[in-house]
Design a protein around this motif. Structure first.
Motif, PDB file in Angstrom:
ATOM      1  N   ALA A  40       7.676  -3.206   4.233  1.00 18.58           N
ATOM      2  CA  ALA A  40       8.295  -2.204   3.364  1.00 18.58           C
ATOM      3  C   ALA A  40       7.668  -0.827   3.530  1.00 18.58           C
ATOM      4  O   ALA A  40       8.291   0.184   3.191  1.00 18.58           O
ATOM      5  CB  ALA A  40       8.199  -2.652   1.904  1.00 18.58           C
ATOM      6  N   LEU A  41       6.450  -0.755   4.083  1.00 21.54           N
ATOM      7  CA  LEU A  41       5.790   0.537   4.269  1.00 21.54           C
ATOM      8  C   LEU A  41       6.486   1.408   5.307  1.00 21.54           C
ATOM      9  O   LEU A  41       6.233   2.607   5.373  1.00 21.54           O
ATOM     10  CB  LEU A  41       4.326   0.326   4.687  1.00 21.54           C
ATOM     11  N   ALA A  42       7.374   0.823   6.105  1.00 25.92           N
ATOM     12  CA  ALA A  42       8.089   1.615   7.107  1.00 25.92           C
ATOM     13  C   ALA A  42       8.984   2.665   6.469  1.00 25.92           C
ATOM     14  O   ALA A  42       9.285   3.692   7.087  1.00 25.92           O
ATOM     15  CB  ALA A  42       8.925   0.695   8.001  1.00 25.92           C
ATOM     16  N   SER A  59      -3.063  -2.213 -10.192  1.00 25.91           N
ATOM     17  CA  SER A  59      -3.250  -1.245  -9.100  1.00 25.91           C
ATOM     18  C   SER A  59      -2.076  -0.293  -8.944  1.00 25.91           C
ATOM     19  O   SER A  59      -2.123   0.613  -8.108  1.00 25.91           O
ATOM     20  CB  SER A  59      -3.457  -1.998  -7.771  1.00 25.91           C
ATOM     21  N   LEU A  60      -1.011  -0.473  -9.728  1.00 29.94           N
ATOM     22  CA  LEU A  60       0.233   0.265  -9.503  1.00 29.94           C
ATOM     23  C   LEU A  60       0.021   1.780  -9.532  1.00 29.94           C
ATOM     24  O   LEU A  60       0.515   2.506  -8.651  1.00 29.94           O
ATOM     25  CB  LEU A  60       1.271  -0.143 -10.551  1.00 29.94           C
ATOM     26  N   GLU A  61      -0.692   2.276 -10.501  1.00 28.54           N
ATOM     27  CA  GLU A  61      -0.892   3.722 -10.610  1.00 28.54           C
ATOM     28  C   GLU A  61      -1.669   4.256  -9.407  1.00 28.54           C
ATOM     29  O   GLU A  61      -1.386   5.358  -8.914  1.00 28.54           O
ATOM     30  CB  GLU A  61      -1.633   4.042 -11.906  1.00 28.54           C
ATOM     31  N   ARG A  62      -2.590   3.471  -8.897  1.00 29.78           N
ATOM     32  CA  ARG A  62      -3.405   3.913  -7.761  1.00 29.78           C
ATOM     33  C   ARG A  62      -2.580   4.110  -6.496  1.00 29.78           C
ATOM     34  O   ARG A  62      -2.877   4.978  -5.668  1.00 29.78           O
ATOM     35  CB  ARG A  62      -4.518   2.887  -7.517  1.00 29.78           C
ATOM     36  N   TRP A  63      -1.518   3.338  -6.315  1.00 29.57           N
ATOM     37  CA  TRP A  63      -0.700   3.440  -5.103  1.00 29.57           C
ATOM     38  C   TRP A  63       0.139   4.718  -5.088  1.00 29.57           C
ATOM     39  O   TRP A  63       0.532   5.183  -4.019  1.00 29.57           O
ATOM     40  CB  TRP A  63       0.228   2.232  -4.985  1.00 29.57           C
ATOM     41  N   GLY A  64       0.465   5.266  -6.246  1.00 25.17           N
ATOM     42  CA  GLY A  64       1.312   6.455  -6.299  1.00 25.17           C
ATOM     43  C   GLY A  64       2.699   6.158  -5.762  1.00 25.17           C
ATOM     44  O   GLY A  64       3.331   5.155  -6.125  1.00 25.17           O
ATOM     45  N   ASP A  65       3.191   7.014  -4.838  1.00 23.24           N
ATOM     46  CA  ASP A  65       4.517   6.801  -4.252  1.00 23.24           C
ATOM     47  C   ASP A  65       4.435   6.034  -2.936  1.00 23.24           C
ATOM     48  O   ASP A  65       5.440   5.920  -2.225  1.00 23.24           O
ATOM     49  CB  ASP A  65       5.238   8.133  -4.040  1.00 23.24           C
ATOM     50  N   PHE A  66       3.265   5.511  -2.593  1.00 26.14           N
ATOM     51  CA  PHE A  66       3.020   4.689  -1.408  1.00 26.14           C
ATOM     52  C   PHE A  66       3.094   5.472  -0.091  1.00 26.14           C
ATOM     53  O   PHE A  66       2.971   4.881   0.979  1.00 26.14           O
ATOM     54  CB  PHE A  66       3.982   3.492  -1.346  1.00 26.14           C
ATOM     55  N   ARG A  67       3.275   6.776  -0.153  1.00 27.47           N
ATOM     56  CA  ARG A  67       3.365   7.543   1.092  1.00 27.47           C
ATOM     57  C   ARG A  67       2.039   7.583   1.836  1.00 27.47           C
ATOM     58  O   ARG A  67       2.010   7.548   3.074  1.00 27.47           O
ATOM     59  CB  ARG A  67       3.839   8.970   0.783  1.00 27.47           C
ATOM     60  N   ALA A  68       0.938   7.656   1.108  1.00 31.54           N
ATOM     61  CA  ALA A  68      -0.377   7.738   1.754  1.00 31.54           C
ATOM     62  C   ALA A  68      -0.689   6.464   2.528  1.00 31.54           C
ATOM     63  O   ALA A  68      -1.127   6.518   3.690  1.00 31.54           O
ATOM     64  CB  ALA A  68      -1.463   8.022   0.712  1.00 31.54           C
ATOM     65  N   VAL A  69      -0.466   5.306   1.901  1.00 37.93           N
ATOM     66  CA  VAL A  69      -0.746   4.052   2.601  1.00 37.93           C
ATOM     67  C   VAL A  69       0.260   3.838   3.729  1.00 37.93           C
ATOM     68  O   VAL A  69      -0.086   3.285   4.785  1.00 37.93           O
ATOM     69  CB  VAL A  69      -0.757   2.865   1.610  1.00 37.93           C
ATOM     70  N   ALA A  70       1.503   4.291   3.553  1.00 37.76           N
ATOM     71  CA  ALA A  70       2.497   4.183   4.622  1.00 37.76           C
ATOM     72  C   ALA A  70       2.085   5.024   5.830  1.00 37.76           C
ATOM     73  O   ALA A  70       2.245   4.607   6.983  1.00 37.76           O
ATOM     74  CB  ALA A  70       3.869   4.610   4.120  1.00 37.76           C
ATOM     75  N   ALA A  71       1.528   6.213   5.578  1.00 37.83           N
ATOM     76  CA  ALA A  71       1.072   7.072   6.669  1.00 37.83           C
ATOM     77  C   ALA A  71      -0.086   6.417   7.411  1.00 37.83           C
ATOM     78  O   ALA A  71      -0.170   6.501   8.651  1.00 37.83           O
ATOM     79  CB  ALA A  71       0.653   8.428   6.114  1.00 37.83           C
ATOM     80  N   ARG A  72      -0.964   5.760   6.682  1.00 34.17           N
ATOM     81  CA  ARG A  72      -2.074   5.069   7.339  1.00 34.17           C
ATOM     82  C   ARG A  72      -1.567   3.912   8.180  1.00 34.17           C
ATOM     83  O   ARG A  72      -2.028   3.695   9.304  1.00 34.17           O
ATOM     84  CB  ARG A  72      -3.071   4.571   6.292  1.00 34.17           C
ATOM     85  N   TRP A 132       1.294 -14.586  -5.888  1.00 30.83           N
ATOM     86  CA  TRP A 132       0.412 -13.799  -5.046  1.00 30.83           C
ATOM     87  C   TRP A 132       0.916 -12.361  -4.977  1.00 30.83           C
ATOM     88  O   TRP A 132       2.099 -12.117  -4.777  1.00 30.83           O
ATOM     89  CB  TRP A 132       0.330 -14.401  -3.642  1.00 30.83           C
ATOM     90  N   MET A 133      -0.004 -11.401  -5.145  1.00 35.68           N
ATOM     91  CA  MET A 133       0.345  -9.987  -5.159  1.00 35.68           C
ATOM     92  C   MET A 133      -0.693  -9.206  -4.352  1.00 35.68           C
ATOM     93  O   MET A 133      -1.819  -9.671  -4.120  1.00 35.68           O
ATOM     94  CB  MET A 133       0.408  -9.453  -6.595  1.00 35.68           C
ATOM     95  N   VAL A 134      -0.313  -8.010  -3.922  1.00 34.73           N
ATOM     96  CA  VAL A 134      -1.189  -7.165  -3.117  1.00 34.73           C
ATOM     97  C   VAL A 134      -2.067  -6.315  -4.029  1.00 34.73           C
ATOM     98  O   VAL A 134      -1.573  -5.658  -4.941  1.00 34.73           O
ATOM     99  CB  VAL A 134      -0.367  -6.260  -2.181  1.00 34.73           C
ATOM    100  N   GLU A 135      -3.372  -6.324  -3.753  1.00 32.30           N
ATOM    101  CA  GLU A 135      -4.320  -5.526  -4.513  1.00 32.30           C
ATOM    102  C   GLU A 135      -4.769  -4.284  -3.741  1.00 32.30           C
ATOM    103  O   GLU A 135      -4.975  -3.224  -4.341  1.00 32.30           O
ATOM    104  CB  GLU A 135      -5.550  -6.368  -4.874  1.00 32.30           C
ATOM    105  N   ALA A 136      -4.908  -4.405  -2.412  1.00 34.36           N
ATOM    106  CA  ALA A 136      -5.440  -3.265  -1.658  1.00 34.36           C
ATOM    107  C   ALA A 136      -5.043  -3.372  -0.198  1.00 34.36           C
ATOM    108  O   ALA A 136      -4.733  -4.459   0.314  1.00 34.36           O
ATOM    109  CB  ALA A 136      -6.966  -3.197  -1.784  1.00 34.36           C
ATOM    110  N   PHE A 137      -5.055  -2.226   0.484  1.00 34.45           N
ATOM    111  CA  PHE A 137      -4.778  -2.138   1.920  1.00 34.45           C
ATOM    112  C   PHE A 137      -5.891  -1.310   2.558  1.00 34.45           C
ATOM    113  O   PHE A 137      -6.245  -0.240   2.057  1.00 34.45           O
ATOM    114  CB  PHE A 137      -3.427  -1.460   2.169  1.00 34.45           C
ATOM    115  N   GLY A 138      -6.431  -1.796   3.652  1.00 33.35           N
ATOM    116  CA  GLY A 138      -7.503  -1.074   4.346  1.00 33.35           C
ATOM    117  C   GLY A 138      -8.690  -1.976   4.522  1.00 33.35           C
ATOM    118  O   GLY A 138      -8.698  -2.853   5.390  1.00 33.35           O
ATOM    119  N   GLU A 139      -9.711  -1.786   3.685  1.00 30.89           N
ATOM    120  CA  GLU A 139     -10.888  -2.646   3.702  1.00 30.89           C
ATOM    121  C   GLU A 139     -10.699  -3.798   2.718  1.00 30.89           C
ATOM    122  O   GLU A 139     -10.000  -3.664   1.721  1.00 30.89           O
ATOM    123  CB  GLU A 139     -12.134  -1.839   3.317  1.00 30.89           C
TER     124      GLU A 139
END
Length: 310
Positions: A40-42, A59-72, A132-139
């Protein structure tokens, strides 16, 4: 992966083996939650509702509009997914999904080998959501750093957010349709998505069903709200494992008016392969339609167990 050295630690797999392995992986709730999130990040704007449904409410507020994680995620060249979600060493309620870089050909790891992991998706079995749900992306995030693992669960009272998790293998599924009134004794059930729905031009990429073995009356209420049951209304039943075996992907997608709603998608592995680079596999009409239009696709009608008027 673009890694040096001999390939004794891996065995390259055929397309058929890869498809079978991916189908098995999609049936794993941890893996499918993380893979759906990455897919979905595409297109984060178009898939905002899906992304919001896949992450923990804490974690919902931390993700914002998901553009930052999508760019990563977009910086990862030739991304691929590890086939196993590794559990945290001290709890099975937290897992780590690996996103690999530079994978141009599918392979199976046959010996220990350090993997070039571009990112890790931390998933958690949420105690309130019961999935099961996503908590974080990256580390990777340790269990003690995850709010819901500490008992800090968040509940929301706003509009229901659409979930996106797979249907259990042993579940029953029900589809509403009608009996043709021309004396032929045949039925009219949706066999493919409604690519062009009447009114508003909305396009569907899935076939709608209900989770469970429900009656005609319940199916009519779920689909047509207050409309009465008609003599021609029928339901047909499926076993989820039959759909999986035929490369379909049934996902729970409840909404505020239909808590049992299930979206039956095509083989997402094939659809991903047919989606042009940089485009979203979850909303690419051409890729979805190519799968559904295959002449050798196993039809839904051939998989149903029975048709009922009760």
């Amino acid at each position: 992966m673009n890694d040096p050295g001999p390939d004794s630690w891996r065995r390259f797999t055929s397309p058929e083996e890869s498809d079978a392995a991916m189908l098995e992986a999609w049936q794993n709730e941890q893996w499918s939650a993380a893979a759906s999130f990455c897919g979905a990040l595409a297109a984060p704007e178009a898939n905002l509702e899906i992304l919001q449904s896949l992450v923990t409410p804490e974690s919902l507020e931390r993700w914002g509009d998901f553009r930052a994680v999508a760019a990563r995620y977009a910086t990862i060249e030739d991304p691929a997914y590890g086939s196993v979600v590794n559990p945290a060493f001290d709890t099975e309620d937290v897992g780590y999904f690996k996103v690999l870089r530079g994978v141009s050909q599918n392979y199976q790891v046959v010996d220990e080998q350090p993997m070039l992991v571009a990112a890790v998706v931390t998933v958690v079995r949420h105690p309130f959501e019961k999935r099961w749900m996503v908590e974080a992306f990256g580390e990777m995030v340790r269990p003690e750093s995850i709010p819901c693992m500490r008992g800090d669960t968040a509940r929301w009272d706003g509009q229901q957010r659409r979930r996106f998790d797979v249907v259990p293998m042993d579940a029953w599924l029900t589809q509403h349709g009608t009996k043709r009134m021309d004396g032929s004794g045949t039925y009219n059930f949706p066999e493919t998505p409604r690519w062009n729905r009447e009114g508003g031009g909305k396009i569907e990429l899935d076939v709608s069903m209900l989770e469970g073995r429900v009656s005609v009356a319940e199916a009519v209420q779920a689909r047509r709200r207050m409309s009465p049951v008609r003599p021609k209304d029928r339901v047909r039943y499926f076993l989820a494992h039959d759909l999986y075996d035929a490369s379909y992907l049934p996902c729970r997608t409840p909404n505020s008016l239909n808590l049992k709603h299930v979206s039956v998608y095509g083989n997402m592995t094939k659809i991903a392969q047919w989606t042009p680079p940089g485009q979203d596999q979850l909303s690419n009409v051409q890729a979805h339609r190519r799968w559904w239009d295959q002449p050798d696709r196993v039809t839904l009608e051939s998989l149903r167990t029975e048709v009922s008027d009760e």
